[in-house]
Design an enzyme around this catalytic site. Structure first.
Site, mmCIF file in Angstrom:
data_model
loop_
_atom_site.group_PDB
_atom_site.id
_atom_site.type_symbol
_atom_site.label_atom_id
_atom_site.label_comp_id
_atom_site.label_asym_id
_atom_site.label_seq_id
_atom_site.Cartn_x
_atom_site.Cartn_y
_atom_site.Cartn_z
ATOM 1 N N ASP A 22 91.838 45.679 3.296
ATOM 2 C CA ASP A 22 92.160 44.253 3.345
ATOM 3 C C ASP A 22 92.422 43.780 4.781
ATOM 4 O O ASP A 22 92.873 44.555 5.622
ATOM 5 C CB ASP A 22 93.402 43.979 2.469
ATOM 6 C CG ASP A 22 93.497 42.512 2.076
ATOM 7 O OD1 ASP A 22 92.514 41.769 2.255
ATOM 8 O OD2 ASP A 22 94.578 42.103 1.603
ATOM 9 N N HIS A 39 84.128 41.392 8.372
ATOM 10 C CA HIS A 39 83.610 42.334 7.365
ATOM 11 C C HIS A 39 82.733 43.396 8.033
ATOM 12 O O HIS A 39 82.757 44.564 7.657
ATOM 13 C CB HIS A 39 82.808 41.587 6.293
ATOM 14 C CG HIS A 39 83.666 40.695 5.449
ATOM 15 N ND1 HIS A 39 84.849 41.126 4.891
ATOM 16 C CD2 HIS A 39 83.525 39.404 5.053
ATOM 17 C CE1 HIS A 39 85.389 40.137 4.198
ATOM 18 N NE2 HIS A 39 84.616 39.077 4.287
ATOM 19 N N LEU A 133 83.255 66.360 0.502
ATOM 20 C CA LEU A 133 84.043 65.154 0.248
ATOM 21 C C LEU A 133 83.265 64.221 -0.673
ATOM 22 O O LEU A 133 82.069 64.035 -0.491
ATOM 23 C CB LEU A 133 84.297 64.461 1.598
ATOM 24 C CG LEU A 133 84.969 63.093 1.616
ATOM 25 C CD1 LEU A 133 86.442 63.223 1.255
ATOM 26 C CD2 LEU A 133 84.846 62.458 3.003
HETATM 27 C C1 IPE Z 1 91.378 43.052 -2.604
HETATM 28 O O1 IPE Z 1 91.473 42.181 -1.542
HETATM 29 C C2 IPE Z 1 89.968 43.427 -2.844
HETATM 30 C C3 IPE Z 1 89.350 44.212 -1.788
HETATM 31 C C4 IPE Z 1 89.912 44.663 -0.714
HETATM 32 C C5 IPE Z 1 87.971 44.519 -2.015
HETATM 33 P P1 IPE Z 1 91.536 40.600 -1.755
HETATM 34 O O2 IPE Z 1 91.728 40.039 -0.414
HETATM 35 O O3 IPE Z 1 90.389 40.140 -2.545
HETATM 36 O O4 IPE Z 1 92.853 40.458 -2.650
HETATM 37 P P2 IPE Z 1 93.814 39.215 -2.870
HETATM 38 O O5 IPE Z 1 92.957 38.071 -3.291
HETATM 39 O O6 IPE Z 1 94.516 38.941 -1.590
HETATM 40 O O7 IPE Z 1 94.772 39.671 -3.929
HETATM 41 C C1 IPE Z 2 88.916 42.530 2.658
HETATM 42 O O1 IPE Z 2 89.160 41.588 3.633
HETATM 43 C C2 IPE Z 2 87.467 42.680 2.303
HETATM 44 C C3 IPE Z 2 87.081 42.078 1.023
HETATM 45 C C4 IPE Z 2 87.874 41.642 0.100
HETATM 46 C C5 IPE Z 2 85.654 41.951 0.775
HETATM 47 P P1 IPE Z 2 89.448 40.071 3.265
HETATM 48 O O2 IPE Z 2 88.169 39.332 3.311
HETATM 49 O O3 IPE Z 2 90.185 39.977 1.983
HETATM 50 O O4 IPE Z 2 90.366 39.653 4.466
HETATM 51 P P2 IPE Z 2 91.566 38.621 4.418
HETATM 52 O O5 IPE Z 2 92.502 39.047 3.333
HETATM 53 O O6 IPE Z 2 90.968 37.270 4.130
HETATM 54 O O7 IPE Z 2 92.173 38.704 5.776
HETATM 55 MG MG MG Z 3 92.154 39.844 1.492
#
Ligand code: IPE
Ligand code: IPE
Ligand code: MG
Length: 239
Positions: A22, A39, A133
């Site tokens: 995240d 990303h 792994l």
């Molecule tokens: C969780 O992250 C999903 C992934 C890392 C793939 P999100 O950014 O989507 O989660 P929320 O919306 O903050 O709970």
């Molecule tokens: C996690 O990073 C990756 C995915 C959920 C695809 P985010 O895109 O959720 O990043 P934030 O939470 O907006 O910073």
């Molecule tokens: Mg996120």
């Protein structure tokens, strides 16, 4: 003893490490970059992590890359992510294989573009003989979806009588993979967001404010050291 010198015994080391990747968006925002650049940086980070995790002697490494709820994001971000997955699989499979890692995808197959699905299948077949792994990439994964899919698959199998935990487990996406021992979530959010719902019943959690693209070997070490000091009781009493 210095931190780097601590050698974790098998019991103090997770067999299955899971990471909720995240903070890619916030990482990009901090740098005035488009979210997709975050990303991209996040996916790049995975190569180093596979190497580091392997060096730690961890057997299963799973990452949450795209949830069943992430379809709710703007179409540009979703299609951008799908393109990055395509690119990443094509370009990085050889390096991952060279580390002795087998790639496995985990999640629902519906909604994903056909050519991406083909590439995922190809990457799984191409690395299937690797044994050091298991690198599990959760794309279009949701814990609730997995439980529902397992229930429906169990019903379709014609199962008779009471259902046990073992019966249901056989219908999960990756029934042979042990439950995650340690789940790390980056970027400060204190929630599971539908990751490994059933499997995380007794997982240990580690949260850090670091955004995923900034995560590194030192951060991993901190998390593993922290885990090594935990006592897992599974509802029993202190050993
Ligand atoms: C969780 O992250 C999903 C992934 C890392 C793939 P999100 O950014 O989507 O989660 P929320 O919306 O903050 O709970
Ligand atoms: C996690 O990073 C990756 C995915 C959920 C695809 P985010 O895109 O959720 O990043 P934030 O939470 O907006 O910073
Ligand atoms: Mg996120």
């Amino acid at each position: 003893m210095k931190r780097a010198e601590i050698i974790l015994t098998d019991e103090r080391k997770p067999q299955h490490l899971a990471i909720i990747l995240d903070g890619n968006g916030r990482w990009a925002k901090k740098r005035n970059l488009p979210r997709l650049m975050g990303h991209r940086a996040g996916l790049r980070k995975l190569e180093d992590m596979v190497r580091l995790v392997k060096r730690e002697g961890i057997r299963y490494f799973s990452v949450y890359a795209f949830s069943t709820e992430n379809w709710n994001r703007p179409i540009m971000e979703v299609t951008g992510l799908m393109s990055l997955f395509r690119y990443y699989i094509r370009r990085k499979v050889d390096e991952i294989k060279a580390e002795g890692a087998r790639i496995r995808f985990c999640g629902r197959k519906d909604r994903l573009p056909e050519d991406l699905l083909e590439q995922m299948k190809w990457a799984e077949d191409y690395t299937a003989d690797q044994k050091i792994l298991d690198f599990i990439i959760c794309i279009n994964y949701g814990g609730r979806a997995e439980i529902l899919d397992a229930v429906n698959s169990l019903i379709q199998s014609g199962h008779q009588g009471q259902v046990t935990e073992e019966d249901l487990r056989k219908h999960f996406y990756l029934p042979d993979v042990p439950d995650p021992d340690l789940i790390i979530r980056t970027s400060g959010e204190l929630r599971l967001s539908n990751f490994w719902l059933w499997e995380s019943a007794y997982s240990e959690y580690y949260f850090t404010n670091i955004h995923w693209p900034d995560f590194n070997g030192d951060e991993l070490r901190k998390a593993l050291d922290d885990y090594a000091g935990r006592e897992r009781r599974y509802g029993g009493l202190k050993k």
